[in-house]
Design a protein around this motif. Structure first.
Motif, PDB file in Angstrom:
ATOM      1  N   ARG A 116       0.840  -1.209   0.000  1.00  0.00           N
ATOM      2  CA  ARG A 116       0.000   0.000   0.000  1.00  0.00           C
ATOM      3  C   ARG A 116       0.871   1.253   0.000  1.00  0.00           C
ATOM      4  NH1 ARG A 116      -4.058  -0.593   4.873  1.00  0.00           N
ATOM      5  NH2 ARG A 116      -4.484   1.578   4.312  1.00  0.00           N
ATOM      6  N   VAL A 117       1.917   1.229   0.818  1.00  0.00           N
ATOM      7  CA  VAL A 117       2.819   2.380   0.883  1.00  0.00           C
ATOM      8  C   VAL A 117       3.573   2.525  -0.435  1.00  0.00           C
ATOM      9  CG1 VAL A 117       4.784   3.418   2.079  1.00  0.00           C
ATOM     10  CG2 VAL A 117       3.054   2.161   3.380  1.00  0.00           C
ATOM     11  N   LEU A 118       4.019   1.413  -0.998  1.00  0.00           N
ATOM     12  CA  LEU A 118       4.747   1.465  -2.264  1.00  0.00           C
ATOM     13  C   LEU A 118       3.871   2.025  -3.373  1.00  0.00           C
ATOM     14  CD1 LEU A 118       7.256   0.824  -3.950  1.00  0.00           C
ATOM     15  CD2 LEU A 118       6.353  -1.486  -4.298  1.00  0.00           C
ATOM     16  N   ARG A 119       2.601   1.586  -3.431  1.00  0.00           N
ATOM     17  CA  ARG A 119       1.704   2.115  -4.461  1.00  0.00           C
ATOM     18  C   ARG A 119       1.519   3.622  -4.298  1.00  0.00           C
ATOM     19  NH1 ARG A 119      -1.137  -2.844  -4.063  1.00  0.00           N
ATOM     20  NH2 ARG A 119      -2.453  -2.041  -2.380  1.00  0.00           N
ATOM     21  N   ALA A 120       1.377   4.080  -3.048  1.00  0.00           N
ATOM     22  CA  ALA A 120       1.196   5.516  -2.808  1.00  0.00           C
ATOM     23  C   ALA A 120       2.417   6.303  -3.265  1.00  0.00           C
ATOM     24  CB  ALA A 120       0.925   5.771  -1.326  1.00  0.00           C
ATOM     25  N   ARG A 121       3.617   5.789  -2.971  1.00  0.00           N
ATOM     26  CA  ARG A 121       4.837   6.506  -3.363  1.00  0.00           C
ATOM     27  C   ARG A 121       5.024   6.494  -4.878  1.00  0.00           C
ATOM     28  NH1 ARG A 121       9.131   4.447   1.311  1.00  0.00           N
ATOM     29  NH2 ARG A 121       8.060   5.428   3.082  1.00  0.00           N
ATOM     30  N   LEU A 122       4.704   5.363  -5.503  1.00  0.00           N
ATOM     31  CA  LEU A 122       4.821   5.295  -6.959  1.00  0.00           C
ATOM     32  C   LEU A 122       3.794   6.194  -7.635  1.00  0.00           C
ATOM     33  CD1 LEU A 122       5.452   1.486  -7.570  1.00  0.00           C
ATOM     34  CD2 LEU A 122       7.023   3.373  -8.090  1.00  0.00           C
ATOM     35  N   TYR A 123       2.575   6.242  -7.069  1.00  0.00           N
ATOM     36  CA  TYR A 123       1.521   7.091  -7.622  1.00  0.00           C
ATOM     37  C   TYR A 123       1.943   8.549  -7.575  1.00  0.00           C
ATOM     38  CZ  TYR A 123      -3.128   9.198  -8.186  1.00  0.00           C
ATOM     39  OH  TYR A 123      -4.207   9.943  -8.616  1.00  0.00           O
ATOM     40  N   GLU A 124       2.500   8.958  -6.426  1.00  0.00           N
ATOM     41  CA  GLU A 124       2.945  10.347  -6.315  1.00  0.00           C
ATOM     42  C   GLU A 124       4.106  10.621  -7.263  1.00  0.00           C
ATOM     43  OE1 GLU A 124       4.646  13.553  -3.137  1.00  0.00           O
ATOM     44  OE2 GLU A 124       5.573  11.623  -3.518  1.00  0.00           O
ATOM     45  N   LYS A 125       4.990   9.657  -7.423  1.00  0.00           N
ATOM     46  CA  LYS A 125       6.127   9.822  -8.333  1.00  0.00           C
ATOM     47  C   LYS A 125       5.641   9.990  -9.767  1.00  0.00           C
ATOM     48  CE  LYS A 125      10.336   7.449  -9.875  1.00  0.00           C
ATOM     49  NZ  LYS A 125      11.207   8.644  -9.746  1.00  0.00           N
ATOM     50  N   LEU A 126       4.643   9.209 -10.164  1.00  0.00           N
ATOM     51  CA  LEU A 126       4.083   9.331 -11.512  1.00  0.00           C
ATOM     52  C   LEU A 126       3.435  10.690 -11.712  1.00  0.00           C
ATOM     53  CD1 LEU A 126       2.478   5.782 -11.893  1.00  0.00           C
ATOM     54  CD2 LEU A 126       4.438   6.674 -13.181  1.00  0.00           C
ATOM     55  N   GLN A 127       2.698  11.167 -10.690  1.00  0.00           N
ATOM     56  CA  GLN A 127       2.072  12.477 -10.778  1.00  0.00           C
ATOM     57  C   GLN A 127       3.117  13.576 -10.888  1.00  0.00           C
ATOM     58  OE1 GLN A 127      -0.612  12.598  -7.317  1.00  0.00           O
ATOM     59  NE2 GLN A 127      -2.277  12.696  -8.779  1.00  0.00           N
ATOM     60  N   SER A 128       4.164  13.454 -10.097  1.00  0.00           N
ATOM     61  CA  SER A 128       5.214  14.466 -10.084  1.00  0.00           C
ATOM     62  C   SER A 128       5.921  14.546 -11.428  1.00  0.00           C
ATOM     63  CB  SER A 128       6.226  14.160  -8.979  1.00  0.00           C
ATOM     64  OG  SER A 128       5.609  14.172  -7.726  1.00  0.00           O
ATOM     65  N   GLU A 129       6.128  13.402 -12.058  1.00  0.00           N
ATOM     66  CA  GLU A 129       6.789  13.379 -13.358  1.00  0.00           C
ATOM     67  C   GLU A 129       5.918  14.010 -14.433  1.00  0.00           C
ATOM     68  OE1 GLU A 129       7.730   9.289 -13.855  1.00  0.00           O
ATOM     69  OE2 GLU A 129       9.535   9.390 -12.602  1.00  0.00           O
ATOM     70  N   LYS A 130       4.593  13.915 -14.263  1.00  0.00           N
ATOM     71  CA  LYS A 130       3.683  14.533 -15.231  1.00  0.00           C
ATOM     72  C   LYS A 130       3.619  16.043 -15.054  1.00  0.00           C
ATOM     73  CE  LYS A 130       0.574  10.533 -15.686  1.00  0.00           C
ATOM     74  NZ  LYS A 130      -0.791  10.027 -15.397  1.00  0.00           N
TER      75      LYS A 130
END
Length: 355
Positions: free
Chosen positions: A267-281
């Motif tokens: 769950r934590v990994l998905r949250a961090r990856l989701y934020e990373k994807l948003q940040s890259e966009k």
């Protein structure tokens, strides 16, 4: 303004019909999407109706001007409407602001001790309790995902989720460096100390939001340890997950079950990856987040908690309140409301600048 909003009420009525359609009800994904749109349009429809009524009242009052018997009453009515109409316009503008796509999500919060040694860790514990108490006041649920504590009960690092309607919308303003000024319980000479802790607020992601290839994960299991390295479990229940493409590492040892620890870590990994994807966009968002979270250095801060003076100061909006005990007990709305209001003002300024 009304000409541009004449679509709102017909669309709301159309949504009401669609939501009662048996074919739509069976398609739960479509039904939920239409329900979200309906709930967003309802307050806008009410605001437009009220605005239209106020314009009608103004026209009637203007028609009464010059009448010997009604002129005074008309002028009094117009004076009231001069305040009510702009307020109604503002309400509509705010309702038309682009909705944060993460507004309805739960959050994963991370609290880490910064500068200040043991006192910084104890400050981290205070922050974690503050958010827990705030969540309780809102009727939300808090679930611990991972903690790394000191022997004195300070938080080196704590990761927890806050589950409830509006959690991200309210707590997103907490990302950044928090600074405390007080006499630590560990200080024998009564000298005031300044310490920091960093807070990160991540929108919790669902499996459909982030696709994780199991082949890109390295999963290590090890024996969980407690304060000061004491073993709290005699089995290899703690889990460390490394996402190989990004290098992100997540650990969880709070549960006695290895499976539960793995689920929480994911769950934590998905949250961090989701934020990373948003940040890259959105590089602007990424830059802003870097400024918010910072390094934990004492000179960087979004908010200061000064216990000697009994005050809490939010440096982003220049707001100080003198109810520190209530604030750290979860009574945070005065500052969170001000932050949300300032955020709305900035959005309105950007929209008006473009128009």
């Amino acid at each position: 303004m009304l000409d541009k909003l004449d679509w709102v009420h017909p669309r709301l009525e159309e949504l009401g019909v669609l939501l009662s359609d048996s074919a739509v009800v069976q398609d739960q994904e479509k039904w939920r999407a239409l329900m979200r749109e309906h709930s967003q349009l309802e307050p806008l429809d009410r605001a437009v109706t009220r605005y239209s009524a106020l314009l009608g009242e103004r026209a009637e009052a203007q028609a009464m001007l010059g009448d010997a018997e009604l002129d005074a009453m008309a002028r009094e009515e117009l004076a009231r409407l001069e305040q009510d109409i702009p307020a109604a316009e503002r309400e509509i503008q705010l309702l038309l602001l682009p909705r944060d796509p993460n507004a309805g999500r739960n959050v994963v919060m991370e609290v880490r001790a910064g500068a200040g040694g043991e006192e910084a860790a104890l400050f981290g514990t205070m922050l974690m309790r503050m958010y827990t108490r705030y969540a309780e006041r809102q009727g939300w649920r808090v679930e611990m995902l991972d903690t790394n504590m000191t022997e004195l009960g300070g938080v080196k690092e704590a990761v927890f989720s806050v589950i409830g309607e509006g959690a991200y919308s309210r707590l997103k303003y907490e990302s950044g460096v928090h600074r405390v000024q007080r006499i630590p319980v560990t200080e024998s000479n009564g000298k005031r100390q300044t310490s920091t802790a960093t807070v990160a607020v991540l929108p919790e992601a669902e499996e459909v939001d982030v696709k994780i290839d199991p082949g890109e994960l390295r999963i290590d299991v090890y024996r969980a340890s407690g304060h000061g390295g004491q073993y709290i479990n005699k089995t290899d229940s703690a889990v460390r997950i490394t996402h190989l493409p990004t290098g992100l590492v997540v650990t969880c040892q709070d549960e006695k079950s290895q499976l539960k620890n793995k689920e929480k870590a994911m769950r934590v990994l998905r949250a961090r990856l989701y934020e990373k994807l948003q940040s890259e966009k959105d590089e602007a968002y990424a830059a802003d987040r870097r400024l918010q979270v910072g390094t934990g250095d004492r000179s960087e801060r979004i908010r200061t908690y000064n216990f000697n003076e009994g005050r809490v100061t939010d440096h982003r909006i220049g707001r100080t309140i003198y109810t520190i005990d209530a604030f750290v007990d979860g009574d945070m709305d005065e500052i969170l409301d001000a932050l949300a209001f300032e955020d709305q003002q900035e959005q309105l300024k950007r929209i008006n600048a473009v128009q």
